[in-house]
Design an enzyme around this catalytic site. Structure first.
Site, PDB file in Angstrom:
ATOM      1  N   ASP A  75      54.505  28.224  54.529  1.00 62.36           N
ATOM      2  CA  ASP A  75      53.717  29.337  53.992  1.00 62.36           C
ATOM      3  C   ASP A  75      52.239  29.026  54.203  1.00 62.36           C
ATOM      4  O   ASP A  75      51.756  27.972  53.790  1.00 62.36           O
ATOM      5  CB  ASP A  75      54.051  29.506  52.502  1.00 62.36           C
ATOM      6  CG  ASP A  75      53.618  30.858  51.962  1.00 62.36           C
ATOM      7  OD1 ASP A  75      52.603  31.395  52.449  1.00 62.36           O
ATOM      8  OD2 ASP A  75      54.272  31.364  51.034  1.00 62.36           O
ATOM      9  N   ASP A  86      48.127  36.063  54.187  1.00 59.44           N
ATOM     10  CA  ASP A  86      49.153  35.170  53.637  1.00 59.44           C
ATOM     11  C   ASP A  86      50.433  35.454  54.426  1.00 59.44           C
ATOM     12  O   ASP A  86      50.867  36.603  54.504  1.00 59.44           O
ATOM     13  CB  ASP A  86      49.277  35.551  52.146  1.00 59.44           C
ATOM     14  CG  ASP A  86      50.255  34.719  51.351  1.00 59.44           C
ATOM     15  OD1 ASP A  86      50.848  33.795  51.905  1.00 59.44           O
ATOM     16  OD2 ASP A  86      50.409  35.031  50.142  1.00 59.44           O
ATOM     17  N   HIS A 122      52.736  40.336  46.244  1.00 61.68           N
ATOM     18  CA  HIS A 122      51.571  40.493  45.371  1.00 61.68           C
ATOM     19  C   HIS A 122      50.446  41.199  46.082  1.00 61.68           C
ATOM     20  O   HIS A 122      50.246  41.029  47.284  1.00 61.68           O
ATOM     21  CB  HIS A 122      51.096  39.109  44.932  1.00 61.68           C
ATOM     22  CG  HIS A 122      50.999  38.148  46.098  1.00 61.68           C
ATOM     23  ND1 HIS A 122      49.845  37.941  46.782  1.00 61.68           N
ATOM     24  CD2 HIS A 122      51.945  37.410  46.742  1.00 61.68           C
ATOM     25  CE1 HIS A 122      50.068  37.100  47.778  1.00 61.68           C
ATOM     26  NE2 HIS A 122      51.347  36.761  47.788  1.00 61.68           N
ATOM     27  N   HIS A 131      46.726  36.416  44.104  1.00 65.57           N
ATOM     28  CA  HIS A 131      47.543  37.311  43.281  1.00 65.57           C
ATOM     29  C   HIS A 131      46.600  38.210  42.490  1.00 65.57           C
ATOM     30  O   HIS A 131      46.080  37.805  41.453  1.00 65.57           O
ATOM     31  CB  HIS A 131      48.452  36.527  42.334  1.00 65.57           C
ATOM     32  CG  HIS A 131      49.595  35.879  43.045  1.00 65.57           C
ATOM     33  ND1 HIS A 131      50.871  36.379  43.009  1.00 65.57           N
ATOM     34  CD2 HIS A 131      49.645  34.795  43.845  1.00 65.57           C
ATOM     35  CE1 HIS A 131      51.663  35.614  43.755  1.00 65.57           C
ATOM     36  NE2 HIS A 131      50.942  34.646  44.265  1.00 65.57           N
ATOM     37  N   GLU A 164      56.859  39.475  50.439  1.00 63.22           N
ATOM     38  CA  GLU A 164      57.624  38.254  50.683  1.00 63.22           C
ATOM     39  C   GLU A 164      58.977  38.205  49.984  1.00 63.22           C
ATOM     40  O   GLU A 164      59.094  37.686  48.896  1.00 63.22           O
ATOM     41  CB  GLU A 164      56.804  37.011  50.325  1.00 63.22           C
ATOM     42  CG  GLU A 164      56.128  37.018  48.982  1.00 63.22           C
ATOM     43  CD  GLU A 164      55.225  35.790  48.808  1.00 63.22           C
ATOM     44  OE1 GLU A 164      55.613  34.692  49.235  1.00 63.22           O
ATOM     45  OE2 GLU A 164      54.142  35.942  48.240  1.00 63.22           O
ATOM     46  N   GLU A 184      57.303  36.289  55.143  1.00 63.04           N
ATOM     47  CA  GLU A 184      56.147  36.978  54.543  1.00 63.04           C
ATOM     48  C   GLU A 184      55.154  37.463  55.581  1.00 63.04           C
ATOM     49  O   GLU A 184      54.862  36.766  56.552  1.00 63.04           O
ATOM     50  CB  GLU A 184      55.415  36.026  53.574  1.00 63.04           C
ATOM     51  CG  GLU A 184      54.215  36.680  52.880  1.00 63.04           C
ATOM     52  CD  GLU A 184      53.519  35.775  51.863  1.00 63.04           C
ATOM     53  OE1 GLU A 184      53.658  34.550  51.973  1.00 63.04           O
ATOM     54  OE2 GLU A 184      52.825  36.331  50.978  1.00 63.04           O
TER      55      GLU A 184
END
Ligand code: MN
Ligand code: MN
Length: 300
Positions: A87, A98, A158, A166, A191, A286
């Site tokens: 990640d 992300d 998020h 977040h 994700e 993700e």
């Protein structure tokens, strides 16, 4: 509200670096590889390409779902027959991308990997302004269940904000009652996390913590504590960091006590390593997306 051209360019730049880092690292990872090499190569690639890591590179193996990064001098290696989630977070001037992928060294887990990717594709297909968070969660849950496996019910996507990974709103991977809706101009990390049919399908905190973040300032008399906290606050702001990034800042014999002091004073917070409750393997996929007028754009 649509994003300004200037901000959009920064998100796109962060997204491009994150996607390239993900592809590069996917081709490098192999059984027996030191995890610290994987983390450091990813983070170096991000910096060399004009970004900054938005959080330490996470390498989470098998039943570990998230939040493992190598501590300094980590001796762990990628185990044989494992499921490896990588990640990656990149920011350009605080605008974050992300992204994550799962590399599979065990044929038994291939369905998990494919299902996580498939659920992510489904998410990208349905995300648009006006979609309710409830609808999103139930669609993802159904998509994952239709392939005979389970979503992780307490890990979510998020909303992403400026220097904020977040930023309030969550994107659940199971049905959750919510009045909230997706809006144009929002950025989300999407994700899905997938685990086996016989798993509980929830994560829990383990006792290990290797990722931290600045929480609050305090007047500190200890000059080393003051120096370390100031460095962290200025360098990482509200973004997560690893102790690997603090090496050499203080004399080695003072470092451990100083870092522990900042934690116990709650100047810093930690993110425990998250493991699946029934210790079953977990896969993740993700992307970061921008919500546009009639759908969403993948930035990573
Ligand atoms: Mn991520
Ligand atoms: Mn994320």
């Amino acid at each position: 509200m649509p994003l300004s051209e200037d901000i959009l360019k920064k998100y796109q730049h962060a997204g491009k670096i994150a996607a390239e880092a993900r592809e590069k690292i996917e081709s490098l990872v192999h059984e027996g590889m030191p995890i610290i090499d994987l983390c450091e190569k990813t983070e170096a690639f991000i910096r060399e390409n004009g970004g900054q890591p938005a959080f330490p590179c996470n390498v989470s193996i098998n039943e570990v779902a998230a939040h493992y990064t190598s501590p300094p001098q980590d001796e762990q290696t990628i185990p044989e027959n494992s499921l490896v989630k990588i990640d990656i977070g990149v920011h350009v001037d605080g605008y974050i991308a992300d992204t994550a992928t799962t590399v599979c060294f065990n044929p038994e887990y291939e369905n998990l990997v494919h299902t996580a990717k498939y659920a992510l594709e489904k998410a990208v297909e349905i995300l648009r302004p006006g979609l309710s968070i409830s609808q999103f969660g139930s669609t993802i849950q159904k998509t994952i269940k239709s392939r005979g496996v389970n979503p992780i019910s307490n890990l979510t996507g998020h909303k992403i904000g400026y220097y904020m990974i977040h930023a309030g709103k969550s994107l659940p991977n199971v049905h959750r009652f919510s009045m909230a809706k997706i809006k144009e101009g929002e950025i989300y990390g999407v994700e899905p996390f997938v685990t086996t049919a016989d798993a509980i399908g929830e994560v829990t905190n383990s006792v290990d913590t290797h990722i931290f973040r600045f929480l609050r300032r305090r007047s500190l008399r200890d000059p080393y504590a003051k120096q370390l906290l100031n460095y962290i606050r200025k360098k990482f702001r509200t973004l997560p960091f690893t102790e690997r990034w603090l090496q050499g800042l203080l004399p080695q014999d003072s470092y451990d006590a100083t870092f522990s002091k900042l934690l116990s004073l709650k100047c810093l917070m930690s993110y425990p390593v998250l493991v699946e409750k029934s210790r079953k393997a977990v896969a993740q996929a993700e992307h970061t997306v921008l919500i546009v007028k009639d759908g969403c754009l993948i930035l990573t």
